[in-house]
Enzyme design. Structure first.
Site, PDB file in Angstrom:
ATOM      1  CB  ALA A 147      -0.974  -0.597   1.157  1.00 34.58           C
TER       2      ALA A 147
ATOM      3  N   GLY B 109       0.491  -5.346   0.807  1.00 40.96           N
ATOM      4  CA  GLY B 109      -0.511  -4.878  -0.077  1.00 40.96           C
ATOM      5  C   GLY B 109      -0.162  -5.634  -1.093  1.00 40.96           C
TER       6      GLY B 109
ATOM      7  CD  GLU C  25       1.066  -5.713   5.806  1.00 41.25           C
ATOM      8  OE1 GLU C  25       1.981  -6.246   6.063  1.00 41.25           O
ATOM      9  OE2 GLU C  25       0.711  -5.553   4.873  1.00 41.25           O
TER      10      GLU C  25
ATOM     11  CD  GLU D  22      -2.350  -8.149   2.721  1.00 39.96           C
ATOM     12  OE1 GLU D  22      -1.912  -6.618   2.515  1.00 39.96           O
ATOM     13  OE2 GLU D  22      -2.865  -8.023   3.742  1.00 39.96           O
TER      14      GLU D  22
HETATM   15  N1  CAA Z   1       4.277   3.307  -0.575  1.00 39.10           N
HETATM   16  C1  CAA Z   1       4.990   4.603  -1.639  1.00 39.10           C
HETATM   17  N2  CAA Z   1       6.152   4.564  -1.671  1.00 39.10           N
HETATM   18  C2  CAA Z   1       6.920   3.204  -2.195  1.00 39.10           C
HETATM   19  C3  CAA Z   1       6.801   2.072  -1.420  1.00 39.10           C
HETATM   20  C4  CAA Z   1       5.427   2.101  -0.796  1.00 39.10           C
HETATM   21  N3  CAA Z   1       4.763   0.664  -0.168  1.00 39.10           N
HETATM   22  N4  CAA Z   1       7.439   0.965  -1.740  1.00 39.10           N
HETATM   23  C5  CAA Z   1       8.731   2.362  -2.391  1.00 39.10           C
HETATM   24  N5  CAA Z   1       8.071   2.965  -2.723  1.00 39.10           N
HETATM   25  C6  CAA Z   1       9.135   4.275  -3.408  1.00 39.10           C
HETATM   26  C7  CAA Z   1      10.170   4.913  -2.020  1.00 39.10           C
HETATM   27  O1  CAA Z   1       9.548   5.868  -1.749  1.00 39.10           O
HETATM   28  C8  CAA Z   1      10.930   5.111  -3.840  1.00 39.10           C
HETATM   29  O2  CAA Z   1      10.667   7.150  -3.745  1.00 39.10           O
HETATM   30  P1  CAA Z   1      11.541   7.154  -3.857  1.00 39.10           P
HETATM   31  O3  CAA Z   1      12.455   7.153  -4.846  1.00 39.10           O
HETATM   32  O4  CAA Z   1      10.730   8.710  -3.920  1.00 39.10           O
HETATM   33  O5  CAA Z   1      12.187   7.750  -2.600  1.00 39.10           O
HETATM   34  C9  CAA Z   1      10.374   4.372  -4.630  1.00 39.10           C
HETATM   35  O6  CAA Z   1       9.993   3.382  -4.204  1.00 39.10           O
HETATM   36  C10 CAA Z   1      11.285   3.112  -4.474  1.00 39.10           C
HETATM   37  O7  CAA Z   1      12.140   2.581  -3.670  1.00 39.10           O
HETATM   38  P2  CAA Z   1      13.162   2.270  -2.534  1.00 39.10           P
HETATM   39  O8  CAA Z   1      14.309   3.480  -3.275  1.00 39.10           O
HETATM   40  O9  CAA Z   1      13.144   2.013  -1.273  1.00 39.10           O
HETATM   41  O10 CAA Z   1      14.188   1.037  -3.256  1.00 39.10           O
HETATM   42  P3  CAA Z   1      14.949   0.108  -2.609  1.00 39.10           P
HETATM   43  O11 CAA Z   1      15.308  -1.000  -3.561  1.00 39.10           O
HETATM   44  O12 CAA Z   1      15.968   0.543  -1.737  1.00 39.10           O
HETATM   45  O13 CAA Z   1      13.823  -0.764  -1.605  1.00 39.10           O
HETATM   46  C11 CAA Z   1      11.560  -1.242  -0.914  1.00 39.10           C
HETATM   47  C12 CAA Z   1      12.728  -1.472  -2.074  1.00 39.10           C
HETATM   48  C13 CAA Z   1      12.559  -2.560  -0.120  1.00 39.10           C
HETATM   49  C14 CAA Z   1      10.920  -2.714  -1.439  1.00 39.10           C
HETATM   50  C15 CAA Z   1      11.499  -0.425  -0.188  1.00 39.10           C
HETATM   51  O14 CAA Z   1      11.023  -0.200  -0.697  1.00 39.10           O
HETATM   52  C16 CAA Z   1      10.660  -1.200   0.865  1.00 39.10           C
HETATM   53  O15 CAA Z   1      10.990  -1.506   1.704  1.00 39.10           O
HETATM   54  N6  CAA Z   1       9.357  -0.811   0.838  1.00 39.10           N
HETATM   55  C17 CAA Z   1       8.006  -0.561   1.388  1.00 39.10           C
HETATM   56  C18 CAA Z   1       7.620  -1.668   1.936  1.00 39.10           C
HETATM   57  C19 CAA Z   1       6.599  -2.095   2.693  1.00 39.10           C
HETATM   58  O16 CAA Z   1       7.000  -1.479   3.849  1.00 39.10           O
HETATM   59  N7  CAA Z   1       5.430  -2.344   2.207  1.00 39.10           N
HETATM   60  C20 CAA Z   1       4.523  -2.271   3.227  1.00 39.10           C
HETATM   61  C21 CAA Z   1       3.148  -1.369   2.802  1.00 39.10           C
HETATM   62  S1  CAA Z   1       2.165  -1.543   3.842  1.00 39.10           S
HETATM   63  C22 CAA Z   1       0.930  -1.777   3.641  1.00 39.10           C
HETATM   64  O17 CAA Z   1       1.251  -2.789   2.315  1.00 39.10           O
HETATM   65  C23 CAA Z   1      -0.719  -2.299   4.146  1.00 39.10           C
HETATM   66  C24 CAA Z   1      -1.235  -3.363   3.789  1.00 39.10           C
HETATM   67  O18 CAA Z   1      -1.325  -4.440   4.395  1.00 39.10           O
HETATM   68  C25 CAA Z   1      -2.329  -3.049   2.736  1.00 39.10           C
END
Ligand code: CAA
Length: 259
Positions: A66, A110, A133, A113
């Site tokens: 998400a 998400g 999460e 999911e």
């Molecule tokens: N939401 C918004 N933006 C996101 C994102 C997310 N879930 N995941 C990645 N991005 C964005 C980053 O902010 C970044 O944007 P900028 O270039 O503008 O800074 C871009 O995508 C590239 O990401 P990274 O620079 O972080 O890339 P990376 O290769 O270093 O890392 C990753 C990749 C490990 C996937 C890392 O991006 C990450 O940990 N993302 C979040 C994952 C996460 O926590 N997901 C769960 C979300 S909560 C949820 O989903 C609730 C539910 O149950 C429905």
């Protein structure tokens, strides 16, 4: 075909393909994307020329979850009143045709999911699945704590949701989360081949297979078997059952009319 901003849609034979397309955010799932995904799914489901739907992302990410930027602004009453997650995320449950997730790269939160809401998952060898999460101070909100234990056992689901560790494609296949692992550069080709095989089958029968397998998650064994038996009997009312059996007897390929 409708035009969308966060997804791409195309068709190939009887297969509808939806590509999540927010590359700068690793396909993070915001409200617009989920609305567009829901609209595209409903439109393929209503299209008589489509038998199977594929959802895919990019080589780097199926979906990284998400949209955290969007969610970070919400408080309890915002998410409660807007029915956040359930409002537009559960459309996929209403889809009656098979939906295959073709997952390369990250399928997190998400994203994992969403993949699990699909009927089966074909993974590229670089796929990574996780429910991180807990690191954000929330729990999975789109079925992760319910579908993951059903897919991979309680122990692995607890491990993943509590430690936020990711599962690679091979572990995901061993655990039963994905049906097959293929080379990353062959992901779409292999998934389309599977989807096209389904497209050659009788559509109403394909839909009954999906309905019957899904019933197994919502019923006792004896209720599920009773449900399957009734559907099995009803297959004999279709033209395609006559064609399928005649083709076998006549030693020729069946030509189903989806009737
Ligand atoms: N939401 C918004 N933006 C996101 C994102 C997310 N879930 N995941 C990645 N991005 C964005 C980053 O902010 C970044 O944007 P900028 O270039 O503008 O800074 C871009 O995508 C590239 O990401 P990274 O620079 O972080 O890339 P990376 O290769 O270093 O890392 C990753 C990749 C490990 C996937 C890392 O991006 C990450 O940990 N993302 C979040 C994952 C996460 O926590 N997901 C769960 C979300 S909560 C949820 O989903 C609730 C539910 O149950 C429905």
């Amino acid at each position: 075909m409708m035009s969308y901003e966060t997804i791409l849609t195309s068709t190939d034979g009887r297969v509808g393909v939806i590509t999540l397309n927010r590359p700068k955010a690793l396909n993070a799932l915001n409200d617009q994307l989920m609305d567009e995904l829901g609209a595209a799914l409903l439109s393929f489901d209503a299209d008589n020329n489509i038998s199977c739907i594929v959802i895919t992302g990019s080589e780097k990410a199926f979906a990284a979850g998400a949209d955290i930027g969007m969610m970070s602004k919400y408080n309890f009453t915002d998410v409660y009143k807007s029915d956040y997650i359930t409002k537009n995320w559960e459309t996929i449950r209403k889809i009656r045709k098979p939906v295959i997730a073709a997952v390369a790269g990250y399928a997190l939160g998400g994203g994992c999911e969403l993949a699990m809401m699909c009927d089966f998952i074909i993974a590229a060898d670089n796929a990574k699945f996780g429910q991180p999460e807990i690191k954000l101070g929330i729990i999975p909100g789109a079925g992760g704590s319910q579908r993951l234990p059903r897919a991979v056992s309680k122990s692995k689901a607890m491990d993943m949701c509590l430690t936020a560790r990711m599962m690679d494609a091979n572990e995901a296949e061993r655990a039963g989360l994905v049906s097959r692992v293929v080379a990353a550069d062959k992901l779409l080709e292999e998934t389309m081949a599977a989807a096209k095989i389904i497209g050659e089958m009788s559509l109403p029968i394909v839909m009954m297979v999906k309905e019957s397998i899904n019933a197994s998650f919502e019923s006792s064994l004896s209720e599920g078997i009773h449900f399957e038996r009734r559907l099995f009997h009803s297959t004999f009312a279709t033209e395609d059952q006559k064609e399928g059996m005649a083709a076998f007897v006549e030693k020729r390929p069946a030509k189903f009319k989806h009737q």
